[in-house]
Design an enzyme around this catalytic site. Structure first.
Site, PDB file in Angstrom:
ATOM      1  N   CYS A  82       7.504  10.997   0.567  1.00  0.00           N
ATOM      2  CA  CYS A  82       7.734  10.795   2.001  1.00  0.00           C
ATOM      3  C   CYS A  82       9.227  10.599   2.270  1.00  0.00           C
ATOM      4  CB  CYS A  82       6.932   9.589   2.496  1.00  0.00           C
ATOM      5  SG  CYS A  82       7.018   9.329   4.283  1.00  0.00           S
ATOM      6  N   CYS A  88       6.553   0.789   6.064  1.00  0.00           N
ATOM      7  CA  CYS A  88       7.055   0.298   4.775  1.00  0.00           C
ATOM      8  C   CYS A  88       8.007  -0.894   4.928  1.00  0.00           C
ATOM      9  CB  CYS A  88       7.754   1.433   4.032  1.00  0.00           C
ATOM     10  SG  CYS A  88       6.705   2.874   3.738  1.00  0.00           S
ATOM     11  N   CYS A 127      15.182   4.553  -1.214  1.00  0.00           N
ATOM     12  CA  CYS A 127      14.569   5.720  -0.581  1.00  0.00           C
ATOM     13  C   CYS A 127      14.986   7.028  -1.237  1.00  0.00           C
ATOM     14  CB  CYS A 127      14.918   5.753   0.904  1.00  0.00           C
ATOM     15  SG  CYS A 127      16.683   6.004   1.240  1.00  0.00           S
TER      16      CYS A 127
END
Length: 218
Positions: free
Chosen positions: A101, A186, A209
């Site tokens: 993602c 998140c 990330c």
């Protein structure tokens, strides 16, 4: 680096004809670097990775800060529509594969920007995570870009003092206990015993990330 040292380095890059850009998540701690950049050259593009999962408060803060500092903000989004960001069971990737993602919503959209610039002004701090602690003020990134980390040795106290000195606003969610604000699915409130970034991807084997792991040459 001091504020003046940061400004001098940016001016030096510009004098060399380097193409500069910065990225920002528009959190409370982001505003210091944005303020410094705006005082040097507010035409330097500020790329905002709009994943489509951000808190409305973050989008509002982006607009307020952009207007206040006269920033040249540009939104970046994935070319993959949200309807296709699902696994074979139909689960959204932020549930089943958060690394993927982040990859399609953050790292991949930035690749074209890297390919067309020379210097990436990046606001990472060494006190935020183990991966960031190992970084240097200047490091290479894909596509021949140099990452410039002027805030590396700053900390929460120095960020607060700078904000206070220049009367800079804070992200509205900070007063609600959110000190590191990312995508809504998140991110959670921080508990007293947690570090700043512990509230991100809570309960997952994940701390970054990909912007500061995949897009940096070791």
């Amino acid at each position: 680096m001091t504020t003046e040292e940061i400004k001098d380095r940016i001016l030096s890059y510009k004098a060399q004809g380097k193409r500069l850009f910065t990225t920002s998540s528009f959190q409370t701690h982001s505003i210091v670097l944005l303020h410094i950049i705006s005082e040097v050259d507010n035409s330097i593009p500020v790329y905002f990775l709009n994943t489509g999962y951000l808190f409305p408060e973050t989008l509002k803060f982006r607009d307020e800060v952009s207007a206040m500092l006269g920033l040249n903000v540009k939104d970046l989004q994935s070319v993959i529509p949200k309807s296709m960001q699902r696994d074979h069971e139909g689960k959204l990737f932020f549930v089943s594969d958060p690394d993927h993602c982040c990859s399609i919503n953050k790292t991949q959209p930035l690749e074209n920007i890297l390919a067309s610039h020379d210097i990436w002004i990046n606001g990472v701090r060494a006190d935020q995570s183990a991966a960031r602690k190992a970084m240097k003020v200047e490091q290479s990134a894909p596509f021949g870009v140099t990452r410039f980390h002027p805030m590396l040795q700053w900390n929460a106290k120095s960020i607060y003092e700078y904000r206070k000195k220049y009367n800079l606003p804070s992200h509205s969610m900070e007063s609600k206990g959110y000190f590191s604000v990312g995508c809504e699915p998140c991110t959670r409130r921080i508990d007293p015993q947690m570090q700043e970034r512990d509230s991100r991807w809570f309960g997952m084997n994940k701390t970054e990330c990909g912007l500061h792991t995949e897009l940096i040459n070791k």
